[in-house]
Design a protein around this motif. Structure first.
Motif, PDB file in Angstrom:
ATOM      1  N   ARG A   1     -10.122  49.117 -27.219  1.00 14.73           N
ATOM      2  CA  ARG A   1     -11.554  49.435 -27.124  1.00 14.73           C
ATOM      3  C   ARG A   1     -11.899  50.764 -27.793  1.00 14.73           C
ATOM      4  O   ARG A   1     -13.081  51.035 -28.040  1.00 14.73           O
ATOM      5  CB  ARG A   1     -11.996  49.428 -25.662  1.00 14.73           C
ATOM      6  CG  ARG A   1     -12.206  48.027 -25.117  1.00 14.73           C
ATOM      7  CD  ARG A   1     -12.525  48.002 -23.630  1.00 14.73           C
ATOM      8  NE  ARG A   1     -12.889  46.666 -23.182  1.00 14.73           N
ATOM      9  CZ  ARG A   1     -12.018  45.693 -22.935  1.00 14.73           C
ATOM     10  NH1 ARG A   1     -10.728  45.933 -23.087  1.00 14.73           N
ATOM     11  NH2 ARG A   1     -12.427  44.502 -22.559  1.00 14.73           N
TER      12      ARG A   1
ATOM     13  N   VAL B 106     -13.077  42.623 -29.592  1.00 16.60           N
ATOM     14  CA  VAL B 106     -12.011  43.373 -28.942  1.00 16.60           C
ATOM     15  C   VAL B 106     -10.922  42.462 -28.389  1.00 16.60           C
ATOM     16  O   VAL B 106      -9.742  42.837 -28.346  1.00 16.60           O
ATOM     17  CB  VAL B 106     -12.604  44.290 -27.840  1.00 16.60           C
ATOM     18  CG1 VAL B 106     -13.141  43.460 -26.680  1.00 16.60           C
ATOM     19  CG2 VAL B 106     -11.573  45.288 -27.352  1.00 16.60           C
TER      20      VAL B 106
ATOM     21  N   THR C 208     -13.371  49.696 -31.219  1.00 14.30           N
ATOM     22  CA  THR C 208     -14.765  49.260 -31.185  1.00 14.30           C
ATOM     23  C   THR C 208     -15.710  50.405 -30.841  1.00 14.30           C
ATOM     24  O   THR C 208     -16.857  50.435 -31.303  1.00 14.30           O
ATOM     25  CB  THR C 208     -14.947  48.117 -30.173  1.00 14.30           C
ATOM     26  OG1 THR C 208     -14.493  48.544 -28.880  1.00 14.30           O
ATOM     27  CG2 THR C 208     -14.138  46.903 -30.586  1.00 14.30           C
TER      28      THR C 208
END
Length: 440
Positions: free
Chosen positions: A295, A397, A298
């Motif tokens: 994450r 993700v 992203t």
């Protein structure tokens, strides 16, 4: 380690002794000057107070005004514990003394203040078992005006806890090898991610300490500078005069650095400058607030970093959490419960499951908590060619997570379960640390 009970006993002694020495002050308002803070009794009380907090293993001390008097809480192994407190009449004395030590304005009670001090453990009485060899504890001090008076927090920074050998970070053999490989890169961006208070600064400082040598120009930009390191040029940001992370980074790049550490990537400007610096021959280390390693990718894309810049600069990501260590003196084996068995079956086949796991019991050494100290859980994600291809395609993700696991990344959840099976912590601690989604 004196522990919570010893600190409570110390504070009870202060409660009995100080009212007599503060005679005639009970009618004063909390903001009024009560006495000269250099008074020997207050000097001795504050020195002993800090010493006992250090010996209790506290990372933070919260001094809070309340209706019934001054409240003191210690954060030990990540959890706050309330302890006995001195009378509220002593609040101006104690706060003024601490302000003087921290280089703060004792007359200013309406605005927040920040300061710092060094507290020497030398000559402060006999050492407790496991306390270490003297040394100095660096203390960050912060005040905040509240409706009932000033609240003060002391952050106790012990060099031995902040700067460790990489082998002491708690990484398993595979994660440690991957992490060392990442920081050996001549240039690129390394991110350490996780929530506040998960040990990101310790990992960064330890990496910088490992890389530090006279042949390298290392510059950091931090808010705040948590610990001063020999041979490292450290910059403290100051938003009031325009010295932001972005502004500092622009000037740092003119200082011929080899390695740059950024305390935190908070905005798009800092993210872009950091990635571009990593492209131009610098090793850049920083932190980011995300739940896990994939994450972080992203998150940077959401902040506006272009995909081609990210794949060209990113060399690796480390995500981490902190869990409490079982006290080795009192931990005990207990039969695996059905709920624990169900959880373990997500990671191991039924025939590999243990019949019992270590559990917390409690003893005087761990202040009857069953835990003593903390341990980090990690997942280390080197940015491979396969991962870069997914980033360029704008993959979600879930696809990044799947690719990382296929390439051998050990998720945070599995690292925690394995450490519970080793008897280092408990499954309940791992679940508590993973409550924000790493078991999804």
């Amino acid at each position: 380690m004196a522990g919570i009970q010893a600190f409570k006993g110390f504070m009870e002694g202060i409660r009995r002794a100080l009212p007599e020495r503060a005679g005639g002050r009970r009618g004063q308002a909390p903001g009024e000057s009560a006495a000269i803070p250099e008074e020997p009794s207050i000097v001795q009380v504050v020195n002993s107070f800090i010493l006992e907090a250090v010996r209790a293993g506290a990372s933070d001390v919260h001094i809070e005004p309340g209706e019934g008097g001054l409240s003191i809480r210690l954060r030990i192994d990540g959890l706050l514990h309330r302890v006995s407190s001195p009378p509220r009449e002593t609040q101006p004395l104690i706060l003024s003394r601490l302000k003087i030590l921290a280089g703060m304005d004792i007359a200013e009670r309406r605005l927040p203040q920040d300061g710092r001090m060094d507290f020497s453990m030398e000559g402060q009485g006999e050492k407790e078992e496991g306390e270490g060899e003297g040394g100095t504890v660096n203390i960050r001090v912060s005040t905040l005006p509240t409706c009932r008076g000033e609240k003060m927090v002391l952050r106790l920074l012990n060099r031995e806890r902040i700067i460790m050998d990489l082998d002491r970070l708690g990484m398993n053999e595979k994660n440690l090898a991957a992490f060392k490989g990442i920081i050996r890169a001549s240039h690129g961006l390394l991110l350490v991610t996780g929530p506040t208070g998960c040990g990101k600064s310790t990992t960064l400082y330890s990496a910088i300490n490992h890389l530090n040598s006279p042949e390298k120009n290392i510059i950091t930009v931090e808010d705040p500078v948590e610990f001063f390191m020999k041979g490292v040029n450290q910059v403290q940001t100051n938003a009031r005069i325009g010295l932001t992370f972005g502004q500092a980074l622009r000037n740092i790049l003119r200082q011929d650095p080899n390695i740059i550490m950024i305390g935190e990537i908070r905005d798009a400007e800092t993210a872009e400058i950091a990635t571009r610096a990593a492209l131009t021959g610098h090793l850049v280390l920083s932190t980011l607030h995300t739940n896990d390693a994939p994450r972080a990718i992203t998150r940077l894309l959401d902040m506006g970093v272009k995909e081609y810049l990210l794949v060209s600069s990113l060399v690796g990501i480390v995500a981490q959490r902190l869990v409490r260590l079982l006290c080795p003196r009192c931990r005990e084996l207990g039969e695996v419960t059905p709920a624990e068995r169900e959880l373990l079956l997500r990671f191991f086949p039924a025939e590999a499951l243990p019949a019992a796991l270590y559990r917390a019991r409690g003893c005087p050494r761990c202040s009857s908590t069953g835990y003593r100290g903390r341990l980090a859980l990690h997942e280390v994600l080197p940015c491979s060619e396969g991962m870069k291809g997914l980033i360029l395609k704008g993959a979600p993700v879930r696809d990044l997570e799947r690719q990382a696991r296929q390439e051998g990344m050990i998720p945070l959840s599995r690292d925690g379960v394995e450490k519970a099976l080793q008897g280092l912590t408990t499954l309940s601690e791992v679940i508590r640390a993973a409550s924000n989604g790493v078991f999804e």
